[in-house]
Every structure is written in C-alpha cells, then in structure tokens.
Design an enzyme around this catalytic site. Structure first.
Site, short mmCIF file in Angstrom:
data_model
loop_
_atom_site.label_atom_id
_atom_site.label_comp_id
_atom_site.label_asym_id
_atom_site.label_seq_id
_atom_site.Cartn_x
_atom_site.Cartn_y
_atom_site.Cartn_z
N GLU A 43 0.86 -1.18 0.00
CA GLU A 43 0.00 0.00 0.00
C GLU A 43 0.89 1.22 0.00
O GLU A 43 1.87 1.29 0.73
CB GLU A 43 -0.89 0.03 1.25
CG GLU A 43 -1.96 -1.04 1.25
CD GLU A 43 -2.85 -0.96 2.49
OE1 GLU A 43 -3.64 -1.89 2.70
OE2 GLU A 43 -2.77 0.04 3.24
N ASP B 198 -5.66 9.53 10.70
CA ASP B 198 -4.33 9.01 10.95
C ASP B 198 -3.73 9.52 12.24
O ASP B 198 -3.85 10.69 12.58
CB ASP B 198 -3.39 9.37 9.79
CG ASP B 198 -3.64 8.49 8.58
OD1 ASP B 198 -3.59 7.26 8.74
OD2 ASP B 198 -3.92 9.03 7.49
#
Ligand SMILES: Cc1ncc(COP(=O)(O)O)c(C=O)c1O
Lengths: 409, 266
Positions: B49, B60
């Site tokens: 990824e 995040d």
C-alpha cells in the site's frame, strides 16, 4: 441552484447531505458512519420532541439569558453620518459569545443519548469555554482540543475552561490553530465514539454538525425579528445584517429568519478574515474565491493549493482563522442571497478602536471584522438604512493581543 | 481474469499463511528513498500500500502523520506518487500496489483523470479513507470500469445491515479496521474478539479477501494470522522516522522489520 422558501436552510440538503448539490456531505471514515447516523436520528427525533424543545427554551432563557439586547449605536451613527448603525449584543449571552447556544444544545443531546463524555474543538476559545460551561452544568466530562498557538493568544478563555474542570488538549501539528484542533478532535472521536459525544464548534464538519449548530444559533435571529418589530412597528425597508464569518455559525444564526426576504429589503453581508494587510495569507475562502474542496468531512470553498493540501491561514482573530467555511454559506454565496467580503487585521483593529471609543461596547476581534464593513459602508448610505451588526463576542479574551497591538491596558 | 490482488492472496493461502500488506507514504522521506524502500520490502510483502500524503489526515495517528508531513515538506506531489508507482511496477510487475489517501486530493486532481492515471501506471487497488459507502458507489463503479479494485472499509461500528450492503458492493478485497482508533493506536481489543468479527465478515462471502489493519505490530501480528491478510503501517512509518533520527539507512531497517513480520506469520 436555488433557495427554497419556507424551509430552514439547514434542511435544504439532498439525501447525501449536500446543499446545492455540491456543498456539505459527510466525508467521514467508516468508523464514524454509525455514530453520525445515531446522532442524525437522535437530532431528528429531539427537534420534534415538545419536552426537549421546552427544555431547550428553558435553558436558553434561564441559563444563556436570552434575549440579548438590540441597541442603536447613536454616537457611532452620528460620527459616521449615514445609515443608522445598530447592534445585536449577543456577547451578553452567558459566557460572552454566541457559542453558548451550540454548546448548550450539544450538551443536552449528549445527555439525551446517555453519553457521559463530551469533546469539542476551539479556536478563539469561546466554543471551548462554552462547552466546558455546559458540560459542568449538565454533569459531563469534557475535553477541549485547541491549537498551541491559540492557547497562547486566547489565554483568558483557557483559564475559564480549566476553571470549569475541562481538560485542554494542546495540538502541536500543522499551524497549531483551529484547523488542527478540529482534526485532532475528530481523531479523538474516531477512537472514542462508543462512549463520547463530539461537538463541532461551528456550522462546519459533517452534515449533521452543520445542522445542529445552525439550529442552535438560529435563536439569535428569532429574537432579532421580534425586537425589530417592536422597535420599528414593522420591518424597515432597508436592512443590512452584517456578521463576521469564520465557520459561519454566528452569521447563520443571525440571518436564518431573514433568508426568505428579498435581498433588496434585507441584505446579508458576511465578513471574513482578510489577514494582515501585507500578508498573502488570509482565512477568507468565500470572498477570495477559493475553489471547492473537502475538509473535516464536508465540501466547501476552501483555502487550499492545486493538489488539495490545506493552506496555512493567518488572522489576528483566532475565531476566524480557519481555511474552510460552512457549506450553507457557500450555498448562500452561489445563490447570491448573501454577499461576502473581508476585513484585514488592521481594519478590524481600527474598527475595534472606533467602536470602543464611541460606544459602551467591547466587541472582540471577530465581530470587529463585521464592524469594519459597517463603518466602511455606513457613510455612503441613506439615514433610513438600518445596519445591524452582530456583536457576537466580548473582547476580554483579546486582552493580550489588543495590548500588544494598541498599547492598551 | 483474476486480479493480481486475488493472486497474491491465493499465493499466501497456498503457503498456509496470511498475506502481508505494508503501508508506506509515497515520498517518505524522499521520492528516491521511498522507491528503494518499496522495492526492497516487496521481496517480503505480498501487497504494497502506498499512501498519497495529505496534510490534514483526520483518520491518521502520529506516526503516519509524521511520514505524510515529511513527504509533503520534501515536495512530493500527486504526479510523483504516480511516477513512484510506475517505477515500482516496472521492476515488480506482478506485485500488487494499492494507493491510499483522502478524497480531496482525488477531487482536486479530477476523479476521471486520477483513475485513468491509476490504470495507466497499473495501480491494482485504491483505498479512499473518507469516501464511505454509499457515497462511494459511483466512484467504485468508475474504478471497476478501469480494472482498479476499489477497497471498502469495514469497522467495529459497521452495522450488520450495512455490512451486507458493503460486502455486496465490494470488489476483491475488504479492509477490516480492528478497533475504534486512528492508525497507529495500540491494539485495545483482544485478538479473539477481532477474529470473531473478522469471521462474521468473512462468512458474508467467502470469496472476498478480508484483511485486518490498525494496531498491527511485530508484537501483535502473530495473534491474527488466521486472517486472509494483515496490514502493517504505523510500525513501518515509525521505523523510517527512527532511522532518520539515528542517521541510519531506512531502507535496511524497514526491510528488516518487514522480514521479521513475515517470519512471524509463516
Ligand atoms: C466571538 C466569535 N465570533 C465569531 C467566531 C467565528 O465562528 P463562526 O463563524 O462560527 O461564528 C468565533 C469563533 O470562535 C467567535 O468566538
């Protein structure tokens, strides 16, 4: 793109939450889908619940202290020699700003949902202070996310939050201002949404937060409408409602009852933060024609670069120092119902000086932006024009900045 | 035609282990280094990824934020991300690569242009953190049309009705978020509980490859090895940060951690 009449603006969105087909929405991580849906259903239920409405009205009256006064600023009017200048002194509300409406409603919703923890973001510190007050009042544990830069420049409000027993979580990422505080608050909610309620401090964020906040601040214009009628017998023919716009909660609250009127009769003027005169940075996505982008779960005009990275903003007023803006203001801009402009830091300071010199009023730096526009246009307008400025915050919190910039005690 | 993603899962299954998925941020800490890191770790990872960094990443945590800010500060642009992917695919053409990021960057680039570019540089899949179901339906269809896998996310808060719909609308891979957390959080749910929920998702449709991510480190990876795949992101991003701080070569250090992760699930 068209406005509907007879339907509150907060409800004029499509099934995906977009106003005008492109502003707003709910761009959220999967984890928040359920809590947002729960909150949406709860709010839908509560706003029709007579008992809840009674409770809201009770606290608005006895806790917030509505109605706030509506006064003519005779000295300022005479000095400028044009339109009549009036103020809706929303800073009289408990805590010193309009943020108390949204905070109170969120605390009531939090209680109704059986949650014991409440978190929120703040820039100027008013949203945080008010949430800490409401949390204390209703027995909720409260955490406030605030950029480290804002903690420094809005100390009086931070002192108040701590006194109310709230924890202030300093945010050191990015520009250390409101935008970072909102991001960090959302991250916290992602991690704690099972037992924690989140309050967004303005009419921004995922669709439901825009709605709840707008529904709460709308009280301001309900009061004003009554006050206008009692003062003038009927609504005057030339009214200009001037309000500062950060996220846009104060402006929406000030305007909501008047959106259905013809703009020739009631003009709506939003004033964004133009930043320092010499700087390229600002916090004025509407009036500086920024492109649409997505920030904090909603699409709006947004200060960003061509790649979609969020730009740094700059403003003397922490409350307006935000790169995005409410989707409902984007909608009002595109339908041309409201007009948006900006005032620079220097304009706002000058306006603050003039208003405090002539009137017994102490507007904070945010509404000083609105006063700057009023002062600019009033001399050119006829005496039967009624300019009303929402003086939505008190300058106590700006003590340090004013001292530094104006040498004031 | 079987996608490279499905093949990667099949390969892992044949070896009786979960697929190992790594997450790194494009351009962290430089464009050149991030290509080197990708190429090197892909000797051990089954699927890579690659994050396209955003400066306001609301889902995040600290580690990935640090990587993203570092990459942006070093001047990484979306077109650099594509060129990293392209370069990678040139030398590792059978290794699937997934781009991951926030919708505003796709929106500014233009959806169609972005997806055409994905197709052109042979990106295998796409994860858009803040474009959930059902808002993502049109976008997912556009991905499919170009042979790009749109990867749906599922979380502990996803209701059963919603889960059914999401799985029905998913392509080859589904990403299960292990707990209520941003990336980089400590695993706060027991592996047993996570695997129970994982089975519930898997049982919806056995042909979907379901991976688990969030909170996976060298410490926790083994306990979840029953899954089709496991994603490690923050632990890797942290290794890059640590390497830079210690003035060591991130390529070597990151490769070593990926090697160790792989050994733990063999
Ligand atoms: C006094 C005051 N006015 C205005 C604002 C700007 O927010 P909004 O545009 O949502 O009213 C703030 C925000 O903190 C504020 O404290």
């Amino acid at each position: 793109m068209k406005l509907k009449k007879g339907v509150p603006l907060i409800d004029q969105h499509d099934r995906y939450g977009f106003w005008g087909g492109k502003f707003g929405g709910s761009f959220i991580p999967e984890t928040l889908k359920k809590p947002v849906e729960d909150l949406t259903n709860e709010f839908k239920k509560l706003r029709k619940d007579k008992k809840f409405l009674k409770k809201r009205d009770f606290y608005f009256k006895n806790y917030i202290g509505t109605p706030t006064s509506f006064v003519k600023l005779d000295n300022l009017t005479n000095h400028l020699g044009g339109a009549q200048i009036w103020a809706k002194v929303v800073s009289e509300a408990n805590g010193g700003a309009h943020k108390i409406y949204n905070a109170t409603v969120h605390a009531l919703i939090c209680k109704a949902m059986g949650k014991k923890y409440i978190v929120g973001d703040t820039g100027a510190g008013y949203a945080g202070k008010m949430l800490s007050m409401a949390a204390k009042k209703f027995g909720l544990k409260c955490k406030i996310f605030m950029g480290a830069k804002d903690i420094k420049r809005q100390k009086p409000n931070c002192d108040a939050m701590r006194k109310n027993g709230a924890e202030i979580v300093p945010v050191y990422s990015g520009s250390q201002t409101l935008v970072d505080a909102v991001s960090e608050c959302m991250r916290y909610w992602v991690s704690n949404c099972d037992n924690t309620h989140m309050c967004v401090g303005s009419t921004v964020g995922p669709n439901i937060f825009v709605k709840i906040c707008g529904w709460s601040t709308a009280q301001i214009s309900r009061e004003l409408k009554v006050q206008l009628k009692s003062e003038f017998k009927k609504l005057p023919n030339k009214i200009k409602l001037i309000n500062c716009v950060g996220g846009g909660s104060s402006a929406y609250g000030f305007w909501s009852e008047f959106i259905d009127y013809d703009r020739k009769k009631i003009e709506l003027i939003g004033v964004e933060a133009g930043g320092p005169k010499k700087s390229k940075l600002h916090a004025a996505p509407l009036s500086q024609n920024a492109k649409i982008g997505i920030l904090h779960g909603a699409a709006s005009y947004l200060c960003q670069n061509s790649e979609g990275q969020i730009n740094d903003t700059e403003s003397i007023s922490a409350g307006l120092d935000y790169p995005g803006v409410s989707p409902i203001h984007c909608f009002l801009k595109d339908t041309k119902r409201a007009r948006y402009t900006y005032a620079t830091d220097e304009d706002a300071l000058k306006a603050h000086v003039m208003v405090t010199k002539y009137e017994n009023l102490n507007p904070s730096l945010e509404p000083s932006h609105a006063f700057a526009e009023a002062i600019r246009i009033a001399p050119k307008l006829s005496k039967d024009t009624i300019i009303i400025v929402n003086s939505c915050g008190d300058a106590k919190k700006d003590r340090d900045i004013l001292r530094e910039r104006l040498g004031k005690k | 035609m079987t996608s490279l993603l499905s093949k990667a899962f099949q390969n892992a299954k044949n070896e009786n282990r979960p697929a190992l998925l790594t997450y790194t941020v494009a351009g962290d800490n430089t464009k050149k280094k991030s290509i080197e890191i990708l190429k090197s770790i892909s000797n051990y990872a089954d699927i890579c990824e690659l994050g396209f960094p955003h400066n306001t990443p609301i889902a995040d945590g600290g580690q990935i934020q640090t990587s993203a800010y570092r990459a942006i500060k070093n001047g990484i642009k979306i077109n650099d991300v594509f060129s990293i992917a392209k370069d990678f695919k040139k030398s590792k053409k059978n290794k699937p690569i997934i781009l991951m990021g926030y919708y505003n960057m796709i929106f500014q680039y233009n959806e169609n242009k972005f997806l055409d570019k994905c197709k052109k540089v042979k990106v295998d899949g796409l994860i858009v953190v803040d474009l959930p179901y059902p808002e993502n339906k049109k976008f997912a269809a556009k991905c499919k049309k170009r042979g790009v896998n749109f990867i749906q996310l599922v979380s502990p808060t996803t209701t059963s009705i919603r889960l059914k719909k999401i799985i029905k609308d998913s392509h080859d891979m589904v990403y299960y978020i292990s707990m209520l957390s941003t990336t980089g959080g400590k695993l706060k749910v027991s592996p047993k509980k996570i695997l129970e929920r994982y089975s519930k998702i898997k049982n919806q449709n056995k042909s979907k490859n379901v991976v688990i991510g969030f909170g996976i480190t060298e410490k926790t990876i083994k306990s979840l090895k029953k899954a089709d795949g496991l994603v490690v992101g923050s632990a890797i991003c942290k290794e890059i940060s640590d390497s830079i701080n210690k003035r060591q070569n991130p390529v070597t250090n990151v490769t070593n951690i990926v090697k160790r992760l792989k050994n733990k699930i063999k």
